[in-house]
Enzyme design. Structure first.
Site, PDB file in Angstrom:
ATOM      1  CG  HIS A  29      -0.223   0.414   2.455  1.00 39.84           C
ATOM      2  ND1 HIS A  29       0.489  -0.327   3.212  1.00 39.84           N
ATOM      3  CD2 HIS A  29      -0.048   1.507   3.252  1.00 39.84           C
ATOM      4  CE1 HIS A  29       0.988   0.142   4.262  1.00 39.84           C
ATOM      5  NE2 HIS A  29       0.765   1.176   4.351  1.00 39.84           N
TER       6      HIS A  29
HETATM    7  C1  UD1 Z   1      -1.683   5.808   6.090  1.00 38.83           C
HETATM    8  C2  UD1 Z   1      -0.397   5.896   6.663  1.00 38.83           C
HETATM    9  C3  UD1 Z   1       0.494   4.781   6.550  1.00 38.83           C
HETATM   10  C4  UD1 Z   1      -0.007   3.588   7.316  1.00 38.83           C
HETATM   11  C5  UD1 Z   1      -1.543   3.359   6.440  1.00 38.83           C
HETATM   12  C6  UD1 Z   1      -1.938   2.120   6.871  1.00 38.83           C
HETATM   13  C7  UD1 Z   1       0.307   8.400   6.714  1.00 38.83           C
HETATM   14  C8  UD1 Z   1       1.268   9.555   6.065  1.00 38.83           C
HETATM   15  N1  UD1 Z   1       0.393   7.157   6.241  1.00 38.83           N
HETATM   16  O1  UD1 Z   1      -1.582   5.741   4.857  1.00 38.83           O
HETATM   17  O2  UD1 Z   1       1.965   4.996   7.429  1.00 38.83           O
HETATM   18  O3  UD1 Z   1       0.747   2.397   6.831  1.00 38.83           O
HETATM   19  O4  UD1 Z   1      -2.243   4.503   6.822  1.00 38.83           O
HETATM   20  O5  UD1 Z   1      -3.212   1.954   6.197  1.00 38.83           O
HETATM   21  O6  UD1 Z   1      -0.464   8.877   7.649  1.00 38.83           O
HETATM   22  N2  UD1 Z   1      -8.945   5.379   2.084  1.00 38.83           N
HETATM   23  C9  UD1 Z   1     -10.157   4.770   2.104  1.00 38.83           C
HETATM   24  N3  UD1 Z   1     -10.716   4.581   3.253  1.00 38.83           N
HETATM   25  C10 UD1 Z   1     -10.269   4.924   4.383  1.00 38.83           C
HETATM   26  C11 UD1 Z   1      -8.839   5.560   4.523  1.00 38.83           C
HETATM   27  C12 UD1 Z   1      -8.174   5.762   3.307  1.00 38.83           C
HETATM   28  O7  UD1 Z   1     -10.842   4.415   1.085  1.00 38.83           O
HETATM   29  O8  UD1 Z   1     -10.883   4.608   5.679  1.00 38.83           O
HETATM   30  C13 UD1 Z   1      -8.337   5.591   1.044  1.00 38.83           C
HETATM   31  C14 UD1 Z   1      -8.571   7.164   0.566  1.00 38.83           C
HETATM   32  O9  UD1 Z   1      -8.902   7.235  -0.856  1.00 38.83           O
HETATM   33  C15 UD1 Z   1      -7.115   7.825   0.742  1.00 38.83           C
HETATM   34  C16 UD1 Z   1      -6.234   6.636   0.695  1.00 38.83           C
HETATM   35  O10 UD1 Z   1      -6.846   5.439   0.982  1.00 38.83           O
HETATM   36  O11 UD1 Z   1      -6.994   8.812   0.021  1.00 38.83           O
HETATM   37  C17 UD1 Z   1      -5.097   6.627   1.568  1.00 38.83           C
HETATM   38  O12 UD1 Z   1      -5.213   7.000   2.979  1.00 38.83           O
HETATM   39  P1  UD1 Z   1      -4.599   7.969   3.797  1.00 38.83           P
HETATM   40  O13 UD1 Z   1      -4.938   7.845   5.373  1.00 38.83           O
HETATM   41  O14 UD1 Z   1      -4.105   9.375   3.321  1.00 38.83           O
HETATM   42  O15 UD1 Z   1      -3.163   7.130   4.058  1.00 38.83           O
HETATM   43  P2  UD1 Z   1      -2.782   5.588   3.851  1.00 38.83           P
HETATM   44  O16 UD1 Z   1      -2.131   5.426   2.428  1.00 38.83           O
HETATM   45  O17 UD1 Z   1      -3.887   4.732   4.196  1.00 38.83           O
END
Ligand code: UD1
Length: 375
Positions: free
Chosen positions: A201
């Protein structure tokens, strides 16, 4: 005395649980859980609270997704009034996600003491957003709880006074040990006897669509030998769609993001794990399951020096060779790192309670290392 825990993303929740449980044994400590809402899907957040028995958060800031600046700023804007109102004696933040750094920054400006659980880890790669979050959070924290001694060394090199640093071991392993019996019971009857488990991821991997396509091709090659189970992070699913890859035409078994207990069970039985996650490198080390990490570096070097982890880099062909070696039974000898013993949460609680009671002031100004050492 009031302790507020601030969490926001999936990997925070298993670190939170043992600290909440350990602090609950102190009748004079009142605890509040503030969820930033960085992760908001049921299977990225709520299910973890249910399974880990933490109880629902007291406050949810519901920040949701956004760019890094948007998400960080939104957390700060929504958290500040909550903390101004509640004025906790200590805030605990966890790991290295945007919620961690944003919360530490708000606390530091309000003069609220901060404790960082999982301090001191460094990948030395500032292209990773998590590395920036680690550096900021550690500089602003009054209490730094490290999972391994490399964390203490990194903090000392950065001039953090040793009186603020406490080597307590790995809280994730507290949760793993507690939940492992349930995880083993959760395994489906029809689970294959051998399988490979994959999670990817990191933006540096999955946002690189040609790399993602090549890596899926490499994984596909092994599906004739053993099943490949691949729970998909929402970001990864989106990128696979963007790359125009039709998952229905693949033999890979794509799954929804798995709840904690089910994923732990899958790890414990896997023949091999391939990942770019931080926590999974640690969990496989504890479980003695071979782990191939598709990154150029790791902030958790102890999983390589002591554990089952092997850094493969971002090279699909190197990955193919490493998978072949692992499937032919080549294994690293591993030992469990010091203090990964299921009692880290208790050690944190003891230090927190003694420090709050002593009412030492918040850390207000950076001490030059020379001055701190008296040279
Ligand atoms: C975040 C953490 C990462 C961790 C990961 C675990 C940061 C910088 N990164 O990354 O260290 O390993 O979480 O998952 O904080 N999304 C959904 N549903 C959700 C959450 C996210 O659909 O409940 C999607 C959204 O499109 C979003 C993308 O996932 O834009 C990324 O989510 P985000 O929280 O920005 O970062 P992660 O890549 O999950």
């Amino acid at each position: 005395m009031q302790v507020a825990h601030i969490v926001g993303a999936r990997p925070n929740f298993m670190k939170l649980a043992p600290v909440v449980r350990a602090l609950a044994r102190y009748p004079n400590v009142e605890q509040r859980i503030i969820h930033t809402g960085q992760h908001y899907d049921f299977n990225m957040s709520d299910v973890f609270f249910q399974q880990l028995g933490i109880g629902a958060p007291d406050v949810n800031l519901k920040v949701g997704s956004g760019t890094h600046a948007q998400q960080t700023a939104e957390i700060m804007l929504r958290l500040e009034p909550v903390l101004m109102n509640e004025r906790p004696d200590l805030v605990l933040v966890y790991g290295d996600v945007n919620s961690t750094a944003a919360a530490a920054l708000v606390c530091a400006k309000l003069g609220v003491r901060v404790g960082h659980v999982e301090a001191g880890l460094r990948s030395f790669d500032r292209a990773m957003p998590e590395e920036i979050n680690r550096l900021i959070t550690d500089q602003l924290s009054d209490l730094l709880f490290t999972p391994s001694q490399d964390g203490d060394e990194n903090l000392s090199r950065e001039g953090v006074e040793s009186s603020r640093v406490h080597f307590v071991g790995n809280v994730m392993i507290d949760t793993l040990q507690r939940m492992l019996p349930k995880a083993m019971c959760s395994l489906a009857q029809d689970l294959p006897s051998r399988y490979m488990l994959v999670t990817l991821h990191r933006p540096s991997n999955v946002d690189d669509l040609p790399w993602l396509a090549k890596t899926l091709d490499v994984l596909e090659r092994f599906t004739g030998t053993l099943p490949v189970l691949f729970p998909l992070h929402p970001r990864t699913r989106e990128k696979i769609q963007q790359a125009g890859i039709d998952l229905r035409r693949r033999n890979l078994r794509m799954l929804e993001p798995q709840p904690y207990i089910q994923f732990l069970g899958l790890q414990a039985r896997a023949s091999l794990v391939i990942t770019d996650s931080g926590g999974i490198q640690e969990e496989t080390t504890f479980l003695n399951i071979p782990c191939l990490t598709v990154r150029d570096n790791t902030e958790r070097p102890i999983t390589v020096t002591c554990g089952t982890n092997e850094l493969i880099g971002r090279n699909p062909e190197a990955l193919a060779k490493a998978v072949e070696r692992a499937l032919h039974g080549e294994r690293k000898k591993s030992i469990i790192p010091p203090l990964w013993d299921g009692h880290s949460g208790e050690r944190i609680a003891e230090i927190v309670v003694s420090r709050i009671s002593s009412r030492s002031p918040a850390y207000t100004s950076p001490q030059p290392r020379e001055a701190a050492l008296g040279t």
